[in-house]
Design a protein around this motif. Structure first.
Motif, PDB file in Angstrom:
ATOM      1  N   ARG A 175       0.827  -1.206   0.000  1.00 46.10           N
ATOM      2  CA  ARG A 175       0.000   0.000   0.000  1.00 46.10           C
ATOM      3  C   ARG A 175       0.867   1.265   0.000  1.00 46.10           C
ATOM      4  N   GLN A 176       1.945   1.255   0.774  1.00 45.22           N
ATOM      5  CA  GLN A 176       2.850   2.400   0.815  1.00 45.22           C
ATOM      6  C   GLN A 176       3.529   2.616  -0.536  1.00 45.22           C
ATOM      7  N   LEU A 177       3.913   1.530  -1.190  1.00 40.12           N
ATOM      8  CA  LEU A 177       4.517   1.639  -2.521  1.00 40.12           C
ATOM      9  C   LEU A 177       3.548   2.278  -3.516  1.00 40.12           C
ATOM     10  N   LYS A 178       2.312   1.813  -3.487  1.00 38.53           N
ATOM     11  CA  LYS A 178       1.313   2.340  -4.422  1.00 38.53           C
ATOM     12  C   LYS A 178       1.045   3.815  -4.165  1.00 38.53           C
ATOM     13  N   LEU A 179       0.925   4.198  -2.880  1.00 40.96           N
ATOM     14  CA  LEU A 179       0.669   5.594  -2.550  1.00 40.96           C
ATOM     15  C   LEU A 179       1.813   6.485  -3.005  1.00 40.96           C
ATOM     16  N   ARG A 180       3.043   6.020  -2.821  1.00 42.26           N
ATOM     17  CA  ARG A 180       4.206   6.806  -3.248  1.00 42.26           C
ATOM     18  C   ARG A 180       4.238   6.946  -4.763  1.00 42.26           C
ATOM     19  N   VAL A 203      11.384   1.813 -14.913  1.00 39.13           N
ATOM     20  CA  VAL A 203      12.444   2.545 -14.206  1.00 39.13           C
ATOM     21  C   VAL A 203      13.235   1.624 -13.274  1.00 39.13           C
ATOM     22  N   VAL A 204      12.529   0.741 -12.549  1.00 37.74           N
ATOM     23  CA  VAL A 204      13.229  -0.125 -11.596  1.00 37.74           C
ATOM     24  C   VAL A 204      13.661  -1.447 -12.221  1.00 37.74           C
ATOM     25  N   GLY A 205      13.224  -1.696 -13.471  1.00 39.37           N
ATOM     26  CA  GLY A 205      13.704  -2.875 -14.177  1.00 39.37           C
ATOM     27  C   GLY A 205      12.868  -4.111 -14.003  1.00 39.37           C
ATOM     28  N   ALA A 218      13.641   5.658  -7.155  1.00 36.73           N
ATOM     29  CA  ALA A 218      12.817   6.077  -8.281  1.00 36.73           C
ATOM     30  C   ALA A 218      11.682   6.997  -7.848  1.00 36.73           C
ATOM     31  N   LEU A 219      11.148   6.784  -6.629  1.00 36.01           N
ATOM     32  CA  LEU A 219       9.999   7.554  -6.161  1.00 36.01           C
ATOM     33  C   LEU A 219      10.396   8.690  -5.231  1.00 36.01           C
ATOM     34  N   GLY A 220      11.705   8.855  -5.003  1.00 34.28           N
ATOM     35  CA  GLY A 220      12.164   9.939  -4.135  1.00 34.28           C
ATOM     36  C   GLY A 220      11.617   9.831  -2.726  1.00 34.28           C
ATOM     37  N   ALA A 221      11.611   8.619  -2.181  1.00 34.28           N
ATOM     38  CA  ALA A 221      11.010   8.389  -0.868  1.00 34.28           C
ATOM     39  C   ALA A 221      11.931   8.743   0.290  1.00 34.28           C
ATOM     40  N   GLY A 222      13.160   9.128   0.009  1.00 35.65           N
ATOM     41  CA  GLY A 222      14.067   9.574   1.069  1.00 35.65           C
ATOM     42  C   GLY A 222      14.423   8.505   2.080  1.00 35.65           C
ATOM     43  N   GLY A 223      14.432   7.251   1.653  1.00 34.45           N
ATOM     44  CA  GLY A 223      14.825   6.158   2.546  1.00 34.45           C
ATOM     45  C   GLY A 223      13.675   5.464   3.247  1.00 34.45           C
ATOM     46  N   MET A 265       3.264   8.562 -11.351  1.00 34.33           N
ATOM     47  CA  MET A 265       3.927   7.571 -12.194  1.00 34.33           C
ATOM     48  C   MET A 265       3.027   6.351 -12.369  1.00 34.33           C
ATOM     49  N   ARG A 266       2.800   5.954 -13.596  1.00 34.68           N
ATOM     50  CA  ARG A 266       2.016   4.750 -13.874  1.00 34.68           C
ATOM     51  C   ARG A 266       2.827   3.496 -13.519  1.00 34.68           C
ATOM     52  N   ALA A 267       2.115   2.396 -13.269  1.00 33.59           N
ATOM     53  CA  ALA A 267       2.781   1.151 -12.879  1.00 33.59           C
ATOM     54  C   ALA A 267       3.753   0.682 -13.948  1.00 33.59           C
TER      55      ALA A 267
END
Length: 291
Positions: free
Chosen positions: A37-42, A56-58, A85-90, A48-50
């Motif tokens: 869920r966190q991945l999808k929200l980010r 981007v992540v391969g 890729a999503l700029g989540a800052g860690g 960014m589309r799936a």
């Protein structure tokens, strides 16, 4: 293509970045659902589309959806690439710690937890090399031979889980470990001759550790107290213990003092009937020389 200057190989569905979720592991399912869920929200937050994210992540679009819906357990490198890729800052990379807790099947995790707490472990193994003593190639060959067959993905997951349990040898203070192995299991060339040699070499290495006693039950022993099958005993620092035997108490784990005394008597007798530790290492060296 590259991410942070490193080449990223586009993967096929056969080697996508995740493990199957254990359907009986409610705790694990909840954790993986939260991570997804966190991945999808980010991903949606940055627009960014799936399919684009997968490129981007391969990895493939279908696998992105599976991970986001909590149907697959993401591998650590996937979370690192997603974080970048999503700029989540860690924040996404930090989820690797939670994922690591559930990446292995529930039963394996529970066993590993007990082994990690035990101050003494004793095992008699009748049909195969004990899991704590196996090399990756030996374990992989065993899992690949099972029926119904595991998928290649599940084989690698089970091998990784079995290898993770070997951290018990690196604990400090070191637990007291004893193993009695049937000679027949050591003679079977699981995985081919090279894998067999590596397994025997590993047994010698482990058998020489200061906190390990490794013994062999020879084939020329007319009878012994382990003919009913495997025995496993774990003792803990608070004086409690748990044991299991294929041939006693319906094969179920037990902490009952009376039943534990029965298992202790059987295991002690088996150790007395087996070759001594020195004779056992010499036997394995001889067997290695014959391969």
């Amino acid at each position: 293509m590259t991410v942070d200057g490193e080449a990223v190989r586009l993967k096929t569905e056969a080697d996508e970045p995740g493990w199957e979720v254990d359907p009986d592991d409610e705790w694990g399912l909840a954790i993986i659902a939260t991570v997804g869920r966190q991945l999808k929200l980010r991903r949606e937050a940055v627009g960014m589309r799936a399919a684009e994210f997968g490129t981007v992540v391969g990895y493939g679009e279908d696998m992105v959806y599976k991970i986001e819906s909590g149907k697959r357990i993401p591998r650590p490198e996937f979370l690192d690439r997603a974080d970048e890729a999503l700029g989540a800052g860690g924040l996404l990379s930090a989820m690797k710690e939670d994922v690591a807790k559930v990446r292995y099947p529930k039963k394996v995790r529970e066993l590993a937890q007990l082994e990690a707490q035990a101050v003494e472990i004793g095992v008699y193994e009748s049909h195969s090399v004990n899991g704590l003593l196996q090399t990756p190639d030996h374990a992989r060959s065993l899992f690949e031979a099972m029926q119904p067959p595991y998928s290649p993905d599940e084989v690698e997951r089970m091998v990784a889980a079995r290898m993770a349990r070997r951290s018990v040898f690196e604990r400090a203070p070191a637990p007291a470990l004893s193993f009695v192995q049937e000679e027949a299991a050591l003679r079977r060339p699981i995985g081919g001759r090279m894998a067999w040699r590596q397994q025997l070499e590993h047994l010698l290495e482990v058998g020489r550790l200061h906190n390990v006693v490794l013994q062999v039950m020879p084939l020329n022993s007319e009878t012994h107290s382990g003919l009913d099958g495997r025995i496993e005993m774990l003792k803990f620092g608070d004086g409690t213990a748990v044991g299991r035997s294929d041939g006693a108490f319906n094969g179920r784990p037990t902490s009952d003092p009376k039943q534990l005394r029965v298992l202790e008597l059987r295991y002690g007798t088996i150790r007395a009937q087996a070759l001594s530790p020195g004779e056992s290492l010499a036997f394995i060296e001889q067997l290695l020389g014959e391969t």
